[in-house]
Design a protein around this motif. Sequence first.
Motif, PDB file in Angstrom:
ATOM      1  N   SER A  47       4.609   5.895 -19.898  1.00  0.00           N
ATOM      2  CA  SER A  47       5.827   5.173 -19.507  1.00  0.00           C
ATOM      3  C   SER A  47       6.714   4.889 -20.718  1.00  0.00           C
ATOM      4  N   SER A  48       6.106   4.624 -21.865  1.00  0.00           N
ATOM      5  CA  SER A  48       6.889   4.398 -23.084  1.00  0.00           C
ATOM      6  C   SER A  48       7.556   5.698 -23.543  1.00  0.00           C
ATOM      7  N   ASP A  49       6.805   6.799 -23.484  1.00  0.00           N
ATOM      8  CA  ASP A  49       7.384   8.100 -23.856  1.00  0.00           C
ATOM      9  C   ASP A  49       8.581   8.430 -22.953  1.00  0.00           C
ATOM     10  N   ASN A  50       8.444   8.136 -21.659  1.00  0.00           N
ATOM     11  CA  ASN A  50       9.532   8.443 -20.723  1.00  0.00           C
ATOM     12  C   ASN A  50      10.769   7.604 -21.025  1.00  0.00           C
ATOM     13  N   TYR A  51      10.550   6.349 -21.372  1.00  0.00           N
ATOM     14  CA  TYR A  51      11.672   5.461 -21.730  1.00  0.00           C
ATOM     15  C   TYR A  51      12.404   6.001 -22.952  1.00  0.00           C
ATOM     16  N   ARG A  52      11.647   6.332 -23.985  1.00  0.00           N
ATOM     17  CA  ARG A  52      12.275   6.834 -25.222  1.00  0.00           C
ATOM     18  C   ARG A  52      12.962   8.165 -24.984  1.00  0.00           C
ATOM     19  N   CYS A  53      12.404   8.994 -24.118  1.00  0.00           N
ATOM     20  CA  CYS A  53      13.015  10.292 -23.823  1.00  0.00           C
ATOM     21  C   CYS A  53      14.355  10.105 -23.119  1.00  0.00           C
ATOM     22  N   ALA A  64       0.823  -1.218   0.000  1.00  0.00           N
ATOM     23  CA  ALA A  64       0.000   0.000   0.000  1.00  0.00           C
ATOM     24  C   ALA A  64       0.856   1.267   0.000  1.00  0.00           C
ATOM     25  N   ALA A  65       1.942   1.276   0.781  1.00  0.00           N
ATOM     26  CA  ALA A  65       2.805   2.464   0.842  1.00  0.00           C
ATOM     27  C   ALA A  65       3.455   2.729  -0.526  1.00  0.00           C
ATOM     28  N   LEU A  66       3.839   1.652  -1.208  1.00  0.00           N
ATOM     29  CA  LEU A  66       4.447   1.822  -2.530  1.00  0.00           C
ATOM     30  C   LEU A  66       3.423   2.342  -3.536  1.00  0.00           C
ATOM     31  N   ARG A  67       2.199   1.846  -3.441  1.00  0.00           N
ATOM     32  CA  ARG A  67       1.152   2.346  -4.347  1.00  0.00           C
ATOM     33  C   ARG A  67       0.896   3.832  -4.108  1.00  0.00           C
ATOM     34  N   ASP A  68       1.032   4.272  -2.856  1.00  0.00           N
ATOM     35  CA  ASP A  68       0.874   5.704  -2.570  1.00  0.00           C
ATOM     36  C   ASP A  68       1.985   6.499  -3.257  1.00  0.00           C
ATOM     37  N   VAL A  69       3.211   5.973  -3.221  1.00  0.00           N
ATOM     38  CA  VAL A  69       4.315   6.639  -3.936  1.00  0.00           C
ATOM     39  C   VAL A  69       3.999   6.681  -5.439  1.00  0.00           C
ATOM     40  N   ALA A  70       3.518   5.551  -5.970  1.00  0.00           N
ATOM     41  CA  ALA A  70       3.233   5.475  -7.406  1.00  0.00           C
ATOM     42  C   ALA A  70       2.161   6.475  -7.834  1.00  0.00           C
ATOM     43  N   SER A  71       1.285   6.802  -6.902  1.00  0.00           N
ATOM     44  CA  SER A  71       0.221   7.756  -7.234  1.00  0.00           C
ATOM     45  C   SER A  71       0.736   9.190  -7.324  1.00  0.00           C
ATOM     46  N   LYS A  72       1.945   9.435  -6.759  1.00  0.00           N
ATOM     47  CA  LYS A  72       2.458  10.807  -6.671  1.00  0.00           C
ATOM     48  C   LYS A  72       3.516  11.147  -7.723  1.00  0.00           C
ATOM     49  N   VAL A  73       4.117  10.147  -8.334  1.00  0.00           N
ATOM     50  CA  VAL A  73       5.192  10.427  -9.289  1.00  0.00           C
ATOM     51  C   VAL A  73       4.614  11.149 -10.512  1.00  0.00           C
ATOM     52  N   PRO A  74       5.236  12.246 -10.918  1.00  0.00           N
ATOM     53  CA  PRO A  74       4.719  12.989 -12.083  1.00  0.00           C
ATOM     54  C   PRO A  74       4.645  12.138 -13.342  1.00  0.00           C
ATOM     55  N   ASP A  75       3.741  12.529 -14.237  1.00  0.00           N
ATOM     56  CA  ASP A  75       3.530  11.777 -15.479  1.00  0.00           C
ATOM     57  C   ASP A  75       4.820  11.589 -16.276  1.00  0.00           C
ATOM     58  N   ASP A  76       5.693  12.571 -16.216  1.00  0.00           N
ATOM     59  CA  ASP A  76       6.902  12.508 -17.046  1.00  0.00           C
ATOM     60  C   ASP A  76       8.098  11.913 -16.303  1.00  0.00           C
ATOM     61  N   ARG A  77       7.808  11.148 -15.209  1.00  0.00           N
ATOM     62  CA  ARG A  77       8.932  10.614 -14.416  1.00  0.00           C
ATOM     63  C   ARG A  77       8.762   9.153 -14.007  1.00  0.00           C
ATOM     64  N   PHE A  78       7.836   8.404 -14.574  1.00  0.00           N
ATOM     65  CA  PHE A  78       7.689   7.003 -14.149  1.00  0.00           C
ATOM     66  C   PHE A  78       7.850   6.045 -15.328  1.00  0.00           C
ATOM     67  N   MET A  79       8.254   4.827 -15.010  1.00  0.00           N
ATOM     68  CA  MET A  79       8.323   3.742 -15.986  1.00  0.00           C
ATOM     69  C   MET A  79       7.756   2.484 -15.341  1.00  0.00           C
ATOM     70  N   ILE A  80       7.588   1.445 -16.169  1.00  0.00           N
ATOM     71  CA  ILE A  80       7.116   0.152 -15.679  1.00  0.00           C
ATOM     72  C   ILE A  80       8.092  -0.937 -16.118  1.00  0.00           C
ATOM     73  N   LYS A  86      16.792   8.493 -25.500  1.00  0.00           N
ATOM     74  CA  LYS A  86      16.896   9.193 -26.795  1.00  0.00           C
ATOM     75  C   LYS A  86      16.633   8.246 -27.960  1.00  0.00           C
ATOM     76  N   LEU A  87      15.521   7.486 -27.855  1.00  0.00           N
ATOM     77  CA  LEU A  87      15.136   6.536 -28.887  1.00  0.00           C
ATOM     78  C   LEU A  87      14.004   7.123 -29.725  1.00  0.00           C
ATOM     79  N   ALA A  88      13.942   6.727 -30.973  1.00  0.00           N
ATOM     80  CA  ALA A  88      12.894   7.209 -31.866  1.00  0.00           C
ATOM     81  C   ALA A  88      11.555   6.650 -31.439  1.00  0.00           C
TER      82      ALA A  88
END
Length: 257
Positions: A245-251, A185-201, A254-256
């Motif tokens: 998450s895919s956009d963040n990975y490519r960013c 549960a504590a980790l899910r709370d962290v996951a809810s707070k990470v900005p859209d442009d800063r998380f991956m899976i 530096k992948l197309a």
Amino acid sequence: MYIDSHCHLDRLDLTDFDNQLDNVVAAAKQAGVEQMLCVSVTLDAFQSMADKTAKYDNVQISCGVHPLNQEDMVDEARLEQLADNERVIAIGETGLDYFYAPETQEVQRDAFRKHIRVARKLNKPIIIHTRDAVEDTLQIMREEKADEVGGILHCFTESWDMAEQAIAMGFYISFSGIVTFKNAAALRDVASKVPDDRFMIETDSPYLAPVPHRGKQNQPAYVVEVAKMLSDVRAQSVEEIAQLSSDNYRCLFKLAT
């Protein structure tokens, strides 16, 4: 489409896949996983890992030594030589694990610093494993100027405070199947707070299979279950989680698109 930002294809037991890595990659593709980052854990096994994955255009690789595989000091020159390869998009996994190997803390810290130095020299992002070593991890990241190349805190299980400090240094936070576990549960709370442009899976396969596959061998196809959980805790559609998450990975790498 999904990207598994951290897996160990070379460590899978292929008996579940007719002894063919092709079948693992095909199962991932069928589940909508379009790319995978196969992560190195020892320098001795690096070339074998690179050879096994060479024919897959959708599999990137890293080079590094896992903190739990450091009975000896890391050879910095050898790490740089192996990592100076166009298929290698990241350095690691490296970092600190005081939970499972408190007796090798000094060796782990030395190796972590060497990985960051090589990453800066080759201008490649770093993949960091950290467990029960928050203060030392952040201190070494700052002292070795890890912010100059950025990277990922993979299989994240620490606090929001640590995530914030890592994000401030240009790092991404990657969530594994652990986020689906009943007691997370504590980790899910962290996951809810990470900005859209800063998380991956990621899966970290063959380890840590997510619910509903716990107890089985993990595989890249199961990254979809991580995305589903993030969809619930972040109140975003699964499609948004996959795209962000895919956009963040490519960013980061530096992948197309």
